[in-house]
Design a protein around this motif. Structure first.
Motif, PDB file in Angstrom:
ATOM      1  N   GLY A   9      62.372  19.591  40.058  1.00 20.36           N
ATOM      2  CA  GLY A   9      61.183  20.435  40.094  1.00 20.36           C
ATOM      3  C   GLY A   9      60.263  20.112  41.250  1.00 20.36           C
ATOM      4  N   THR A  12      64.051  20.833  44.970  1.00 25.00           N
ATOM      5  CA  THR A  12      64.315  22.275  44.919  1.00 25.00           C
ATOM      6  C   THR A  12      64.890  22.779  46.233  1.00 25.00           C
ATOM      7  OG1 THR A  12      62.560  22.593  43.295  1.00 25.00           O
ATOM      8  CG2 THR A  12      63.261  24.539  44.542  1.00 25.00           C
ATOM      9  N   HIS A  24      57.734  24.655  34.297  1.00 24.37           N
ATOM     10  CA  HIS A  24      58.910  24.794  35.169  1.00 24.37           C
ATOM     11  C   HIS A  24      60.111  25.312  34.375  1.00 24.37           C
ATOM     12  CE1 HIS A  24      61.421  23.691  38.671  1.00 24.37           C
ATOM     13  NE2 HIS A  24      62.320  23.348  37.769  1.00 24.37           N
ATOM     14  N   MET A  40      55.247  22.195  40.329  1.00 26.54           N
ATOM     15  CA  MET A  40      56.308  22.449  39.347  1.00 26.54           C
ATOM     16  C   MET A  40      56.370  23.936  38.981  1.00 26.54           C
ATOM     17  SD  MET A  40      57.976  19.650  38.665  1.00 26.54           S
ATOM     18  CE  MET A  40      58.692  19.707  37.023  1.00 26.54           C
ATOM     19  N   GLY A  57      59.583  26.389  39.976  1.00 28.20           N
ATOM     20  CA  GLY A  57      60.208  27.163  38.910  1.00 28.20           C
ATOM     21  C   GLY A  57      60.270  28.634  39.285  1.00 28.20           C
TER      22      GLY A  57
END
Length: 935
Positions: A110, A115, A639, A679, A683
């Motif tokens: 996250g 990511t 997230h 986060m 997401g």
């Protein structure tokens, strides 16, 4: 190399706080409170290790022997401990993340780093990443739902303790400084102890507005640019080697904030048009003050001399114009900073901001702003000045200076403008229907609106909107309710000019049942110039967000939205305003209505339907998730929640409510706020990959299984809550929901109808709050065990399918993970003590046994599916955190049960009952803090 902190350090910090608090109790309360606290704490810790009926009875006798004053301070002591433990855990998590950054390598799931690495491994190109960023809009919306039981003053003291404790972790400090800091912590904790944590009076909406502003002042103003910096650094680190010379990945303004505080009038008679004006002005005042501070700081940073650099031509021209227009800036010293152009420009900026602030203060005091002609007309003017300085700095090779503190201020201004947050307005649909009927009755040419069917209403509203400027309204003839509804739209029109065109977010319609409910709002808006036609051109300066709340509403979302989007007038208005349709989904009421399984599945299907409808018409759809703090109201890690949405429904934008106690846990400290924002953004980016890649995951079998699970879960939940004789009485007698209504934690009433003890009357917040206090937590899990058992039976193949769903399907995984958290927070033995409060013992015992059996059934099936031997096995830190609290929650729950008995005992004199109310209300506060959520 920096070592990852161990749990030992956390326990040491919690112990330090506990010892300092103990010292305060010893010196301030004469030792009697500390003796009672320690006896209860140690006694219930022992009972957690090994049950002993004799010891349990002895502890209960101790509780019953305490007088009201001592008991009040015992409850306060446990409550203060929870607040300090929460601080220690927040700081610990921050240090773990910081240590990971210092060590290098992959970071936590996250994080921006993890990511982007994931994207690169998946082959996401620079161009595709830019598409994701360009389409991203992450919009947390702060609400004043009354689930934050702490006062703002308490939060401010806790912030001071957090900052002092952070200094203890600095390896550069010596023993002497360490002692000084601990001494400082001691008096800060003593001050916290001597500050009443319970409000004396019910908060007014003005107080709630100020509570919301606290988070921007204390953390978010700084957390926003920090979040952007983390993202930009991660992009350079992961994708930097892929960039050709002159190529770069631009991070646009993707963070936005909304608010309902001062705009949410649904069921709150204290939110009036004047309240909305106040909220907007206080928001603007807050952000102007923050800008003034930042600009003043910049005057000490950008001290470049004309003799040592050549500023841009546009900068030179701007300064010359400033000297002609703003002669009052330097007064008797017109040559001040003549050789330091950026300081000179910043002084002009500061002067104009001061005029903007003075004009606003004049409005707040009821005067006009005529003496303040140097004020900025808009945030765009302010931004233009900042861009001018940035571009000039870059032109003479000072890019680092341009992208330092100045860039932070630019990010802040792009995010907050002169409005701070986009204020949403919310009202219940029948208020608009009644208002339209009344307004139509003033014009003989218009029909009797109340007698029209849905098709006729849509037709007549479409025509009326296109001719709204021809309709004259006599406000003196309107009822009070309709006049207030109409004046809300007048305020929106006026404040768009006074504050900013971006001052408002959406107009949310609660209980949207038909397309005409949306068109009614557009018609009312058209009467105040917010929408309509200029000649042949449509315009619309209001975004309407229909809210679908109950299970039935969610099931009807497709026909309602089809009628709306097919309406030619509405389609024209939507197109004129950017072709973006926002739809709000209510988690709280749907879960209270039909149970958690029916709620989450109805929400899942509703998102799929509305996204498909919008895409088929070439319309962008933004889903607005009305999540509460607890799992029973849609809560859980943000997230994971975003990733669990149906594939293809999140396409760059997401909006979600941040309610009550969630605000203080996420946004009280800059470090945690930046983490939470990052986060949420990651997401969103992950969930939006349908923008760049086709998603062809076949989940048809999983969907069919969920259909059956939701059906059986709803049947089980309704069987208990709707069809069990005496259940509502059990709720009111075996939980402190009635007493929660006496707490001064929100301006909104806890019930829709005063005195109505039905399930439909109690608000979802109070519903979840009451069950949580009594450790049932049933809104978050009841019905899941029965549904799983019915579908699975004893078939190992079906169990294997459920296990595959848990591994492969983010939606199902998030559902069971969140359920585990609620099951972990439940305690059926303590719930049994609350059940004893019910008057009809036989009926209460039967209801309690039904709840306990479902609890055991749900735990058993979830452990089988997840392959775990205990709840939260996959999230050991969360399990440890909650376990650490249990021995402190146990005495509080037993204290609360005893106090409920005394306060409700009608055989006692009223005076005797009243003296136990104060510690009772404080116990509600303390348990909420210990469980880390309320409603």
């Amino acid at each position: 190399m920096t070592k990852i902190p161990s749990d030992t350090q956390l326990r040491a910090r919690v112990k330090l706080y506990g010892n300092l608090l103990g010292g305060v109790l010893r010196t301030q309360e004469g030792g009697r409170v500390l003796t009672a606290v320690e006896s209860l704490r140690k006694g219930y810790i022992d009972l957690r290790k090994e049950d002993s009926p004799r010891k349990r009875l002895k502890l209960e006798q101790l509780i019953e022997s305490l007088d009201a004053e001592t008991l009040t301070h015992v409850v306060r002591a446990f409550s203060t401990y929870f607040s300090l433990a929460n601080l220690a855990e927040e700081s610990f998590q921050h240090h773990i993340r910081r240590a990971q950054v210092y060590r290098g390598g992959a970071l936590w799931n996250g994080s921006f780093d993890a990511t982007l690495r994931e994207f690169r491994e998946q082959g996401v190109t620079i161009a595709e990443l830019q598409v994701l960023l360009d389409n991203a809009a992450y919009i947390p919306v702060f609400t004043a739902h009354p689930t934050e039981s702490r006062r703002r003053t308490i939060m401010e003291h806790l912030r001071h303790i957090f900052l002092t404790a952070e200094q203890l972790d600095d390896p550069r400090i010596g023993k002497a400084q360490d002692k000084e800091l601990i001494k400082k912590l001691e008096y800060q904790i003593q001050t916290l102890w001597k500050t009443d944590e319970v409000r004396t009076n019910k908060p007014q909406v003005r107080d709630e507005i100020k509570n919301g502003l606290f988070y921007f002042r204390e953390s978010l103003f700084d957390a926003v640019p920090e979040t952007y910096r983390y993202l930009e650094k991660a992009i350079r680190r992961i994708y930097g080697s892929d960039l050709t010379e002159g190529q770069h990945i631009r991070v646009p303004n993707l963070l936005h904030f909304g608010s309902w505080i001062g705009g949410d009038r649904d069921g709150n008679p204290f939110v009036t048009p004047d309240t909305t004006v106040l909220a907007l002005r206080l928001q603007k005042r807050e952000i102007l003050r923050l800008y003034l501070r930042a600009v003043t700081d910049l005057t000490h940073v950008l001290t470049h001399s004309k003799n040592l650099c050549v500023i841009s031509e546009s900068m030179t021209e701007s300064l010359e114009q400033d000297m002609e227009r703003f002669t009052a800036v330097f007064g008797d010293f017109p040559q001040r900073f003549s050789k330091e152009p950026y300081r000179r420009k910043l002084y002009v900026i500061r002067h104009r901001l001061k005029h903007s602030l003075s004009a606003l203060e004049a409005h707040l005091e009821g005067y006009d702003d005529s003496p303040y002609g140097d004020a900025y007309l808009s945030e765009q003017e302010f931004l233009a000045d900042l861009y001018l300085i940035r571009d000039s700095l870059i032109s003479h090779g000072d890019s680092e200076a341009a992208h330092g503190e100045l860039q932070d201020l630019i990010r802040q201004t792009e995010t907050f403008g002169f409005f701070l947050v986009h204020l949403d307005i919310r009202q219940e649909s029948t208020r608009h229907t009644d208002a339209v009927s009344e307004l139509f009755s003033q014009h003989a040419a218009l029909p009797d609106y109340s007698s029209l069917n849905e098709t006729e209403r849509l037709e007549v509203l479409g025509d009326a909107i296109s001719h709204a400027n021809e309709l004259k309204i006599d406000k003196s003839k309107l009822t009070e309710a309709t006049r207030e509804t109409f004046e809300t739209f007048e305020v929106m029109s006026r404040m768009r000019h006074e504050i900013s065109p971006k001052a408002f977010g959406a107009y949310v319609i609660s209980m949207t049942h038909t397309a005409s409910h949306v068109m009614e709002v557009i018609f009312l808006a058209s009467l105040t110039g917010l929408a309509g036609r200029n000649g042949n051109e449509w315009f619309c300066n209001i975004r309407v967000s229909p809210l679908f709340e109950t299970i039935i509403d969610l099931e009807h979302i497709e026909p309602v939205m089809t009628n709306l989007l097919n309406n030619t007038t509405y389609a024209s208005l939507l197109k004129s305003s950017g072709n973006l349709q926002e739809v709000m989904l209510g988690y709280s009421d749907s879960a209270k209505d039909g149970g958690i399984l029916a709620s989450v599945w109805s929400l899942y299907e509703a998102q799929t339907k509305i996204s498909s409808l919008a895409r088929a018409r070439g319309i962008d759809c933004r889903l607005f998730h009305g999540r509460g703090g607890t799992v029973g109201r849609g809560g859980g890690p943000t997230h994971d929640a975003i990733l669990s949405q149906p594939e293809g429904t999140v396409r760059g934008q997401i909006k979600l409510t941040e309610q009550g106690e969630v605000l203080s846990y996420k946004y009280s400290n800059t470090e945690t706020a930046a983490y939470e924002l990052s986060m949420g953004i990651t997401g969103l980016l992950k969930a939006s990959t349908s923008l760049i890649r086709d998603q062809n995951t076949d989940r048809s079998e999983f969907l069919q299984i969920m259909d059956k699970l939701a059906m059986d879960g709803e049947a089980a939940y309704r069987g208990l809550t709707d069809n069990t004789t005496g259940f509502v009485d059990y709720f009111y007698e075996a939980t402190p929901v009635t007493e929660i209504g006496l707490m001064n934690i929100g301006s909104r009433p806890s019930h829709r109808k005063k005195g109505d003890r039905s399930k439909s009357s109690v608000r979802a917040i109070a519903w979840v709050f009451g069950w949580g206090q009594s450790r049932h937590t049933l809104p978050a899990w009841f019905g899941i065990g029965t549904a799983l058992e019915n579908w699975r039976g004893n078939d190992p193949d079906r169990l294997a399918k459920l296990q595959r769903m848990y591994v492969e399907w983010p939606f199902f995984r998030a559902l069971l993970s969140n359920t585990q958290m609620s099951l972990f927070k439940a305690d059926m033995d303590i719930a049994a003590r609350y059940a004893e409060l019910a008057e009809n013992k036989a009926m209460a015992n039967a209801i309690y046994q039904t709840i306990r059996n479902e609890y055991n059934r749900t735990v058993s099936h979830i452990l089988s599916i997840t392959g775990a031997t205990s709840l939260l096995q996959e999230t050991p830190q969360l399990a440890l955190s909650l376990t650490r609290r249990s021995p402190y929650l146990d005495p509080l729950n037993h204290i609360q049960v005893m106090l409920l008995k005394r306060c409700r005992d009608e055989s006692l004199p009223q005076e005797e009952r009243d003296k136990w109310l104060n510690p009772l209300l404080r116990s509600i506060n303390a348990i909420a803090g210990g469980m880390r959520n309320t409603g």
